[in-house]
Design an enzyme around this catalytic site. Structure first.
Site, PDB file in Angstrom:
ATOM      1  N   GLY A 118     -35.081   3.096   8.822  1.00 50.34           N
ATOM      2  CA  GLY A 118     -35.112   4.421  10.369  1.00 50.34           C
ATOM      3  C   GLY A 118     -34.554   5.626   9.577  1.00 50.34           C
ATOM      4  O   GLY A 118     -34.002   6.227   8.948  1.00 50.34           O
ATOM      5  N   ARG A 172     -40.480  -0.301   8.304  1.00 49.44           N
ATOM      6  CA  ARG A 172     -39.834  -0.845   7.365  1.00 49.44           C
ATOM      7  C   ARG A 172     -41.296  -2.143   6.080  1.00 49.44           C
ATOM      8  O   ARG A 172     -42.115  -2.499   7.031  1.00 49.44           O
ATOM      9  CB  ARG A 172     -38.697  -2.049   7.845  1.00 49.44           C
ATOM     10  CG  ARG A 172     -38.112  -1.149   8.021  1.00 49.44           C
ATOM     11  CD  ARG A 172     -36.822  -1.646   8.956  1.00 49.44           C
ATOM     12  NE  ARG A 172     -35.633  -1.154  10.070  1.00 49.44           N
ATOM     13  CZ  ARG A 172     -34.876   0.284   9.729  1.00 49.44           C
ATOM     14  NH1 ARG A 172     -34.695  -0.022   8.398  1.00 49.44           N
ATOM     15  NH2 ARG A 172     -34.313   0.655  10.225  1.00 49.44           N
ATOM     16  N   THR A 227     -30.484   9.271   7.004  1.00 45.58           N
ATOM     17  CA  THR A 227     -29.514   8.089   8.273  1.00 45.58           C
ATOM     18  C   THR A 227     -28.893   8.725   8.779  1.00 45.58           C
ATOM     19  O   THR A 227     -28.115  10.009   8.121  1.00 45.58           O
ATOM     20  CB  THR A 227     -29.587   7.149   6.751  1.00 45.58           C
ATOM     21  OG1 THR A 227     -28.803   6.258   7.892  1.00 45.58           O
ATOM     22  CG2 THR A 227     -28.296   7.881   5.614  1.00 45.58           C
ATOM     23  N   ASP A 259     -26.307   7.539   9.699  1.00 48.34           N
ATOM     24  CA  ASP A 259     -24.610   6.991   9.501  1.00 48.34           C
ATOM     25  C   ASP A 259     -24.062   7.567   8.258  1.00 48.34           C
ATOM     26  O   ASP A 259     -22.989   6.904   8.143  1.00 48.34           O
ATOM     27  CB  ASP A 259     -25.557   5.890   8.838  1.00 48.34           C
ATOM     28  CG  ASP A 259     -26.262   4.213   9.984  1.00 48.34           C
ATOM     29  OD1 ASP A 259     -25.714   4.523  11.158  1.00 48.34           O
ATOM     30  OD2 ASP A 259     -26.513   3.201   9.163  1.00 48.34           O
ATOM     31  N   ARG A 292     -23.759   0.197  11.470  1.00 46.34           N
ATOM     32  CA  ARG A 292     -22.961  -1.522  11.676  1.00 46.34           C
ATOM     33  C   ARG A 292     -22.067  -1.420  10.877  1.00 46.34           C
ATOM     34  O   ARG A 292     -21.208  -2.274  10.735  1.00 46.34           O
ATOM     35  CB  ARG A 292     -24.434  -2.039  11.486  1.00 46.34           C
ATOM     36  CG  ARG A 292     -24.225  -3.449  11.903  1.00 46.34           C
ATOM     37  CD  ARG A 292     -26.169  -3.668  11.556  1.00 46.34           C
ATOM     38  NE  ARG A 292     -27.276  -2.719  12.180  1.00 46.34           N
ATOM     39  CZ  ARG A 292     -27.710  -3.510  13.867  1.00 46.34           C
ATOM     40  NH1 ARG A 292     -26.708  -3.925  14.118  1.00 46.34           N
ATOM     41  NH2 ARG A 292     -28.654  -2.253  14.245  1.00 46.34           N
ATOM     42  N   GLN A 311     -29.368   8.015  19.866  1.00 49.62           N
ATOM     43  CA  GLN A 311     -28.685   8.915  18.504  1.00 49.62           C
ATOM     44  C   GLN A 311     -29.554   9.087  17.808  1.00 49.62           C
ATOM     45  O   GLN A 311     -29.475  10.018  16.250  1.00 49.62           O
ATOM     46  CB  GLN A 311     -27.390   7.640  18.375  1.00 49.62           C
ATOM     47  CG  GLN A 311     -26.517   7.307  19.145  1.00 49.62           C
ATOM     48  CD  GLN A 311     -25.472   6.579  18.837  1.00 49.62           C
ATOM     49  OE1 GLN A 311     -25.115   6.625  18.060  1.00 49.62           O
ATOM     50  NE2 GLN A 311     -25.876   5.309  19.375  1.00 49.62           N
TER      51      GLN A 311
END
Lengths: 328, 328, 328, 328
Positions: free
Chosen positions: A15, A76, A130, A132, A176, A260
């Site tokens: 991502g 990916r 990333t 996250d 996630r 985002q």
């Protein structure tokens, strides 16, 4: 300082996140600084196996520090998970005379790099990119800071309309497996409740808390929900539950989604990317391999790649407490 | 946990910075959480001496987390530097039954708090609020992150027009004694040169560097200059010098000024402010005094106020090197 | 100029939109300018029936010109649709001595105002506040310009990640009956296709067009979809259809949602709101009633309320053509 | 529809403005739509004389609609003011087989185009690109809307700090001959006073007004000043005058400068640019020449170039009145 490394390849994978371009720029300019060649590899491991390469010099990365996304594209790859795929990649690298790789991405990216290094002894260095912030070995991943600001700006806008109409909003943010974005933006957005994967608040406690909040005089409420929250319901089911169990509420849902991942990186992410690119090239030239560069206690540090992909970073418990106190 | 403290006063003082309101909100809500009273003191030490107080509860600070400036206003006070002034302040605090103070500001603010504590033994806790990031005892002061983003957005805009016209821009950013804003935003804005108070580049080296940059193919250039840069010339004199010593350059100046102090705080600054407010109230209730709360290695930590006001934080030498490499 | 009107009430009703606060401020300050009283009415027709009133002077509206939402809150009222409801409202107005009303909202709001005027002969003036720009009698409704910028900023961010991954994104924007937001932001966001309620493109033509776009070398695509697009499928069904009928596409959906209603108003919306508030008060004082103020050919003009609520504004066909040419 | 025109050249000239890239994109894509060639000309008339040309197709302008500045660069040329210069330009155009020109810029640009057309009968079409909005024949020039939003965002930030410290700020915005930016952003920024070149308020009236404003309870004030305001003092002299003639004021100055010219264009400017590019190419293909495309009553209209360069657009007197009422 330069050892035998004469040509470094750089790619982005998984991502995308804001700051990846700034990291590419930094790797390229660091190579230029040391007078070694830099090769941009397109579409991550896909482009690596196909030899989709382009030589880059200091001018190639002009004007990209402020751009979201990645000029090298990302993808990916399933083929790279096979031995044959990795052999193809190795052959392409040999053909192009590339001596070492800088891989910008998340834990999937690093796992690939690690396996590749084990099989071919090829020098690799990872840069954590990333939104996250779930990578062990760095306090901040590239893009995390920018994504938080994007979310907070959206929450601010939603609060305008929420408070005009005395509404309750469930706002879904990315994350996630980890609740870093939800927890930080929930505090910053003044959310009454924050639902994260690490903590099972329970639906009843949520409803109790919202009722208490309403009683204390709040006429509108924001609940920030991480994609993977532990309550195990998706955000529309959450809405339905609250609709059924609370009277007099006008409940709405907003899923912030892919915006985002984009946007011009924040100052923090640009500086972090610049530092990480330098550190990655420096470390390769010092003969190191199999590390991820990261920010630990505001300093550039190396973490072995196999540590970086083990587990996820933990939520800061202090922030959970701050969140509780702030929604008093 | 609560000891004898029953009423906490909070004020902002000195130059304002984004995040001050979020810090006020956090102090107020922390007090509400512990069921102790919170009093807002207007206009810093001026309002303290005049008894310009207002009782605040959790609802008083609704909707301010995203606002720049300070709802409690700020001021610089000369009277508080006198013994008489401080006596007046002490009398007002006594009259209002205030047991402890949270002072949000910079080193001037903390110096005042420290003297006040020495004279009257009054419990004080500091929260570092200034865009300059020059306070020892915290990796980030409140507002520093937001100000950096404001500057970088302005540089991005100026670069648009600089590169359309092949111009050289000198951009002045805040930082009279320290170059943190200049160094970080210079890197993030892709500046060719960064002039900071901590380092004397020298005019000739500047001109040489700009010439080299032009030769290497750059058609436009940005030089970020801290207000207090060591070359000792103001930014308009810099422009004149370059005009005289370089041919074929169209040189412009932009002084970003006070917009750097305002604006809605970033996610980072809002979270930091929320954490600092909680820590300040917690610490007072634990019986501590004369400390500044700060972020050290991503954790809330206390630093004795007299350490916090000693000297300024040092420039990160790693960033200087990154800046050099990036302008390759 | 002032006639017998001595006290004006102002309220916002229906969906909120950026610029409503600026319009409230303008009505309040215009009243202050003419030395007549101004009463803020909370929660639209609900507050009107309940007498939820507050006297406002020039200082009451300080610092709100740049705030999204509405400080007077908004609501949708079913009771006001009854004769009894409207009688209650009339009684409250009489009791408070209010002589005239300024109603800020969309066509539902104006319909209520019109019926109220017919029954009680009460002077009313409308200000069109809705992001949809669907009101006849003004080229721009309050909030339309701001909402467009919000959408375009989101599209820009999504495009970053779309082009990094060669993805196709369906982005849903507001506009249940009209495609103004979709058409303008689609052009501004560089969308390959724009689906609006006014035009039935057909699913097959959509797929054909996307295939052609991919063939022409575009690796990523954005399709902007108005909530109420004529194809009659919701955006997730659209995604499924494309998934089934096009190979090799990675299709994603983003529903921008309520953030489109919030945010600090643009310069345009603030100026428009300021002009409309002045014009509304001026017109009431001139003895006019039952009009909506609007921008026609860049001038403030009045349109009878019953015209304003008839039908919806038409899509600009020129823009459809521009959109086609731009996606060449 | 296409007549004998087979190849169109496009360039940007004079001060750059946000939206120029969107206009270039539109001209290029319109040419692609009609299957005629499009040539980008670098650095305005300078590049025209030097033959600094590049062929552009639909893909060449990918990803530029949201970029500030101009990818074709801009310049001011003295040589083109000579007959010899223009002859060189004509020869270059002939050599490249270019049949017609689209000139994006302000009145200086159009004057050059007009003279060039008179001498060589070469078809030219103008697109008004300047943030000043001073061109007759269009209600909005490209970049005006974006620049206004940039200014208003800066004023919002400055107001945060102004009101925290009860300060008076003079903020200088662009507009040497016309006050459009100052007047609109002054209203939108909630300025107490607005100084524009078209109106001589006089220093005494300014001071009186500021005193009145302070008396009415305003603790901070913003005065927006156009570069070329009629009072005939620069902004620092204004500050000095107020410092000397008003007591108890803390007066500051902020010159917004060149950031006003940059930044990602607003939705409005992107749509306007897209429409103007289509209209310019359409008109050339219809055999028209010597016109400027413009927005009149929200429709694309042509104005003869010699009208467009005559005089400047007038200030909207209604806005002056609105400004007075708003600062009540």
């Amino acid at each position: 300082m330069p050892n035998k490394i004469k040509k470094i390849g750089v790619f982005t994978s998984g991502g995308d996140s804001p700051g990846m371009n700034a990291a590419i720029r930094s790797v390229v300019r660091s190579c230029a600084y040391y007078n070694i060649e830099c090769i941009g590899i397109y579409r991550g491991y896909e482009g690596l196996m196909e030899g989709d390469f382009e030589s880059m010099d200091a001018r190639s990365v002009k004007g990209i520090i402020n751009k979201g996304g990645t000029i090298l594209k990302s993808a990916r790859s399933t083929e790279f998970r096979t031995k044959e795929g990795r052999q193809k990649a190795y052959d392409q690298l040999n053909k192009a005379g590339i001596d070492a790789l800088v891989a910008i991405g998340g834990d999937g990216t690093f796992t690939g790099a690690l396996v590749f290094n084990e099989e071919f002894g090829f020098p690799v260095m990872g840069i954590p990119g990333t939104i996250d912030n779930d990578i062990v070995g760095t306090s901040h991943t590239l893009g995390f800071d920018t994504a938080q600001n994007t979310v907070v700006e959206a929450i601010d806008k939603i609060r305008d309309t929420a408070s005009s109409h005395n509404r309750l909003f469930f706002i879904e943010v990315m994350g996630r497996d980890v609740g870093h974005i939800a927890l930080n933006t929930g505090i910053a957005g003044g959310a009454e409740e924050i639902l994260i994967p690490e903590e099972d608040l329970g639906l009843e406690r949520l409803v109790e808390s919202l009722k208490r909040s309403r009683k204390s005089g709040k006429s509108s409420s924001i609940v920030v929900v991480a994609e993977g929250d532990k309550i195990g319901k998706n955000i529309f089911e959450l809405k339905d539950y609250v609709d059924e169990n609370m009277e007099g509420y006008d409940v709405r849902v907003s899923v912030l989604g892919h915006m985002q991942r984009g946007g011009s990186p924040s100052c923090f992410d640009r500086v972090l990317a610049s530092r990480m690119g330098v550190k990655a090239v420096d470390s390769l030239l010092e003969g190191k391999s199999n590390y991820m560069v990261g920010l630990i206690n505001n300093k550039m540090q190396l973490t072995p790649l196999d540590n970086a992909i083990k587990g996820k970073t933990k939520i800061n418990l202090e922030l959970l407490r701050v969140s509780d106190i702030m929604s008093t």
